[in-house]
Design a protein around this motif. Structure first.
Motif, short mmCIF file in Angstrom:
data_model
loop_
_atom_site.label_atom_id
_atom_site.label_comp_id
_atom_site.label_asym_id
_atom_site.label_seq_id
_atom_site.Cartn_x
_atom_site.Cartn_y
_atom_site.Cartn_z
N VAL A 283 -72.06 13.19 -3.99
CA VAL A 283 -70.92 13.42 -3.11
C VAL A 283 -71.40 13.72 -1.69
O VAL A 283 -70.82 13.28 -0.70
CB VAL A 283 -70.04 14.57 -3.65
N THR B 287 -62.28 12.71 -10.49
CA THR B 287 -62.43 11.74 -11.58
C THR B 287 -63.07 12.40 -12.80
O THR B 287 -62.58 12.27 -13.93
CB THR B 287 -63.29 10.54 -11.12
N LEU B 288 -64.15 13.11 -12.57
CA LEU B 288 -64.85 13.77 -13.67
C LEU B 288 -63.99 14.88 -14.28
O LEU B 288 -63.90 15.00 -15.51
CB LEU B 288 -66.17 14.34 -13.17
N PHE C 145 -65.04 2.69 -4.39
CA PHE C 145 -65.46 3.22 -3.08
C PHE C 145 -65.51 2.11 -2.04
O PHE C 145 -65.07 2.28 -0.90
CB PHE C 145 -66.82 3.90 -3.21
N GLY D 65 -58.84 9.77 -7.70
CA GLY D 65 -59.65 10.47 -8.69
C GLY D 65 -58.92 10.67 -10.00
O GLY D 65 -59.48 10.45 -11.08
N ILE E 142 -74.48 15.03 -9.18
CA ILE E 142 -73.13 14.66 -8.76
C ILE E 142 -72.81 15.27 -7.40
O ILE E 142 -72.27 14.61 -6.50
CB ILE E 142 -72.10 15.11 -9.81
N SER F 242 -63.41 9.53 -0.82
CA SER F 242 -64.23 9.20 -1.99
C SER F 242 -65.01 10.39 -2.49
O SER F 242 -65.25 10.54 -3.69
CB SER F 242 -65.19 8.05 -1.66
N ALA G 146 -70.08 3.72 -13.69
CA ALA G 146 -70.78 3.86 -12.40
C ALA G 146 -70.46 2.68 -11.48
O ALA G 146 -70.18 2.86 -10.29
CB ALA G 146 -72.28 3.95 -12.64
N ALA H 144 -69.34 20.04 -6.58
CA ALA H 144 -69.02 18.75 -5.97
C ALA H 144 -67.75 18.84 -5.14
O ALA H 144 -67.64 18.22 -4.07
CB ALA H 144 -68.89 17.68 -7.06
N VAL I 295 -66.80 2.94 -10.18
CA VAL I 295 -66.64 3.96 -9.14
C VAL I 295 -67.17 3.43 -7.80
O VAL I 295 -66.53 3.61 -6.75
CB VAL I 295 -67.37 5.26 -9.54
N ILE J 296 -64.58 11.54 -6.52
CA ILE J 296 -65.59 11.61 -7.58
C ILE J 296 -65.43 12.89 -8.39
O ILE J 296 -65.45 12.88 -9.63
CB ILE J 296 -67.00 11.50 -6.97
#
Length: 843
Positions: free
Chosen positions: A277, A502-503, A451, A778, A273, A495, A444, A723, A447, A499
């Motif tokens: 990034v 988001t997680l 982007f 995110g 990850i 972006s 995936a 990240a 996302v 990411i």
């Protein structure tokens, strides 16, 4: 062209530094993970190998040949004597072991329970056991005596002659320390605790008189392990098997490798990850470098350089950056591995001693990751550089993206978002196992689609911040315009932060919902005031429930026993409870029948089991119990099962006679007057203030669950922080290059009256807007993915409910703003210090 590429790297050291740091951090995480897991694997394997130094052949129970469900055949004293008398056997040792809690001098449990073990000291003809060397005192010889390993004695301060408190399955035992020993036992070498009893006591505690769990044989000189194994097999009953020491060591090494593979995979996912990034940062950096060198590249084309040479020049720059980042990342990864091992030790996790292990694979992977990721990320900018026409040398600016190009990009992004969202929604309607593929792929794709659409989304979302930015006057207005001036650059920067958030948001939503669901399930299913269990969740002795039942404050008590039974050719785990009191301790919703007739051979079953076998109230079915005895059971009721209670439930008076060892998973207690500190203290006192036993009310159970989720979340936050740090570097990189690109403009603004403070404010506000833009996207995606994954969890945990952590989401958004402020410190200071005349002249 090679010299040109190297010269460009040296000329743009500052601009490439952030890119190099992003790659370095990702590589450091990868190499650190590989070094850390290799170190643990090697250390555990060496530690386990020492434990097999005196084992040439081991005789073990063969559970596949058991006479009844769950019947683990024991090894007898007679078999041990027969094995010892075989030619080629130098020594035979019988072993039994299990959990043994040890209290320190303050009455607290030593260790966490999982690695606190007890075993027998098997005295040979000379009274010694070669596995354990007595450093002080002597070996235990009777009940009430124990020996401690030297490391535990040092940690606790116990010496020969001290009296200590132990517990194997609930009742407190008072033991006298007769000896301190050293050993090569792998558990002790890894930081665990080992308590030795005499063989008769250990057999009574962990097996049965005259029975062993394992018999180990040492070969006489000149006898091979294979030959000894062949001789032993001739005397073995069908319920036992012989295994060579070499195979045991190999199996142990393989098991250790498999156990660590999950940890390695999980950590590498987070490293991936961080590298993903980093791709945005690398691509962004090289895109801006290409844009700033438009005239230079076009002139190179004009004087004869081919497109391939220009592409190769940019890729060589990326290769140099990636190689340097890979080497430094590898070195940093060794430090990361050392830090992880120290951290685990400080958290009380058993970690064996040993040097850091850096394998050739780790070196190759680290270098390959650094170079390949960087070169791949720079490939598109390199192709874009090759397409610059020589005529562009006449202008300082290259052509901006066409309307057609933007329409194509937005169309592709919309299709990807729609397809990804469709797959995620499709996964919500599937069972947990089947949904993993569609949901993972959909997330995936979605996302990536977001982007691609980010340049389109940046204008309306950043425009929404316009009213707030106007409060900062000219600086705010300029910051908003600068943020949307180059949507692609803003998109790539935002972006990277998107990411990570988001997680983080998705995991927080999932954890909150699962925690709430478990609390709800506990509250709805449990009417008992207290749940009693062992600290390491091993089994409890019947003596525990007897002592609780004898307390005058207790109005109802029931054990929860578990035992295997064979039903219709399948093995089912049945639950033994007190038929007299279970109705007062558990809240059970019956779809058919009730507890009124429960008892004797009449049982109650959960709805899923009843549906699977086609049972209803009045149905009878045969069952083969743990001891091989058969019985006819009758269904007296069907209840709605949940994660806490889901089993065939029968009275302990029926189950206990068929259990090889009568013990309980937990004991439920209802007390007069309900929950109070006085009642809990009284119950703990009735159990001897045993540190190995937990007495918890529903609130304490919820807090324990909450602390578990909090620990897991914090660990995941720590892993995802890599990240986020990489994303911060991306913001810094973008702003720094943006300032360089706008040097002339900033000089002009300074010349017409914008002071240094206003310039700093402009750059900081631009950074904050970009960071908040990434934060909003995110958090939005995280909530969506958290909801979708929660739908799958809800099919398993029926009490799961969506919980939006508004406080944490606000904190995440605030942290995104802080990221923007911190990332702008250096670029803002650099912009404010520009010499206005020199800046105006800059191209």
């Amino acid at each position: 062209m090679l010299r040109t590429a190297v010269r460009n790297v040296l000329a743009h050291k500052a601009r490439l530094l952030m890119t190099m740091l992003a790659v370095l951090l990702g590589v450091a995480f990868v190499s650190g993970t590989l070094v850390f897991t290799s170190t643990l694997s090697t250390a555990f394997q060496k530690s386990s190998e020492k434990g097999f130094d005196h084992v040439d052949v081991a005789v073990l129970p063969d559970s596949s040949q058991s006479s009844g469900p769950g019947d683990a055949p024991a090894l007898s004293q007679r078999l041990l004597e027969e094995a010892a008398a075989l030619p080629g056997v130098a020594e035979a040792t019988g072993s039994v072991s299990g959990f043994a809690a040890l209290a320190d001098k303050d009455g607290k449990l030593v260790g966490q329970g999982w690695s606190t073990l007890g075993a027998n000291h098997y005295a040979g003809e000379d009274g010694r056991d070669d596995r354990y060397t007595m450093r002080d005192g002597r070996a235990p010889e009777r009940d009430g005596e124990i020996a401690l390993d030297a490391k535990t004695a040092e940690r606790t301060g116990y010496e020969v002659g001290d009296t200590v408190r132990t517990s194997v399955n609930g009742p407190v035992r008072s033991e006298k320390v007769t000896g301190i020993f050293t050993t090569d036992d792998g558990n002790v070498a890894a930081g665990g605790t080992l308590v030795l009893f005499d063989t008769a006591t250990a057999q009574r505690l962990y097996a049965a008189p005259g029975e062993f769990a394992e018999i180990t044989l040492t070969a006489a000189p000149g006898t091979s392990q294979a030959a000894l194994r062949g001789a032993v097999e001739e005397i073995l009953p069908k319920t036992a098997e012989a295994v060579t020491g070499e195979k045991l060591a190999a199996d142990q090494s393989r098991a250790i490798e498999e156990e660590l593979s999950g940890m390695r995979t999980g950590m590498l996912v987070f490293a991936g990850i961080a590298l993903f990034v980093g791709v945005f940062i690398i691509a962004n950096t090289f895109t801006m470098l290409v844009a700033q060198r438009t005239k230079e590249l076009a002139l190179m084309r004009a004087v004869g350089a081919s497109r391939r040479q220009v592409t190769r020049s940019v890729l060589i720059e990326a290769l140099v950056v990636g190689a340097v980042a890979g080497v430094t990342g590898l070195a940093a990864g060794v430090g990361v591995a050392a830090g992880l091992r120290a951290l685990m030790g400080s958290l009380g996790v058993t970690v064996p001693d040993g040097p850091l292990t850096v394998t050739g694979t780790t070196v190759l992977v680290s270098l390959a990751v650094g170079t390949v990721i960087t070169v791949l990320a720079a490939w598109l900018p390199a192709r874009r550089a090759a397409k610059i026409p020589p005529v562009a040398a006449m202008s300082s600016l290259h052509a901006t993206p066409t309307t057609r190009g933007l329409v194509v990009r937005n169309s592709i992004g919309s299709v990807l978002v729609a397809a990804g969202a469709g797959l995620v929604l499709l996964g919500t309607g599937m069972d947990a196992d089947a949904a993993k593929g569609p949901m993972g792929l959909g997330a995936a794709v979605m996302v990536i689609g977001v982007f691609v659409l980010t340049p389109l989304l940046s204008r309306p979302l950043i425009a929404a911040a316009g009213p707030l930015l106007r409060l900062f006057g000219v600086s705010g207005k300029l910051a908003r315009q600068n943020a949307v001036r180059n949507p692609r650059r803003t998109a790539a920067t935002a972006s990277a932060l998107m990411i990570g958030l988001t997680l983080i948001t998705g995991l927080t939503v999932l954890a909150g919902g699962a925690q709430k669901g478990i609390e709800k399930m506990t509250a709805e299913s449990l009417t008992a005031d207290y749940v009693v269990s062992m600290a390491n969740f091993s089994t409890l002795s019947p003596e525990v429930e007897e002592k609780l039942a004898a307390d005058e404050r207790v109005t109802a008590v029931s054990p929860l026993r578990s035992s295997p039974a064979e039903i219709d050719g399948d093995t089912e785990w049945v639950m033994g409870v007190s038929g007299e009191h279970i109705g007062d301790l558990l809240s059970m919703d019956f779809t058919d029948g009730s507890l009124a007739a429960f008892g004797g051979t009449k049982v109650v079953v959960d709805d899923e089991t009843a549906e699977r076998y086609g049972w209803e109230v009045g149905s009878t079915f045969p069952a083969t119990f743990e001891d091989g005895e058969r019985g006819e059971l009758t269904v007296a009721g069907v209840y709605e099962g949940n994660e806490m209670v889901r089993s065939i439930m029968l009275d302990t008076s029926l189950l206990d006679p068929h259990m090889q060892r009568v013990d309980s998973m937990q004991v439920l207690v209802k007390a007069e007057g309900g929950v109070s500190e006085a009642t809990q203290s009284a119950l703990e006192a009735a159990l001897g203030d045993n540190p190995a036993i937990l007495v918890q009310d529903k609130e304490a159970m919820s807090e324990a669950i909450a602390s578990l989720f909090t620990f897991m979340l914090n660990m995941l936050y720590g892993l995802l922080a890599m990240a986020v740090i990489v994303a911060v570097l991306g913001v810094v990189n973008t702003l720094a290059m943006s300032v360089f690109e706008r040097s002339s403009e900033i000089g002009m603004l300074r010349a017409i009256g914008l002071d240094r403070r206003a310039v700093k404010r402009m750059v900081r506000l631009e950074s904050v807007v970009i960071s908040l833009f990434g934060g909003v996207m995110g958090i939005g995606l995280g909530v969506f993915f958290g909801w979708a994954a929660g739908e799958i969890i809800g099919s398993v945990l029926t009490t799961y409910e969506l919980v939006l952590p508004w406080g944490r989401m606000a904190l995440f958004l605030a942290l995104a703003g802080v990221v923007g402020v911190l990332a702008a410190l250096w670029p803002a200071r650099r912009a404010a210090r520009l010499n206005m005349l020199a800046a105006i002249k800059a191209e």
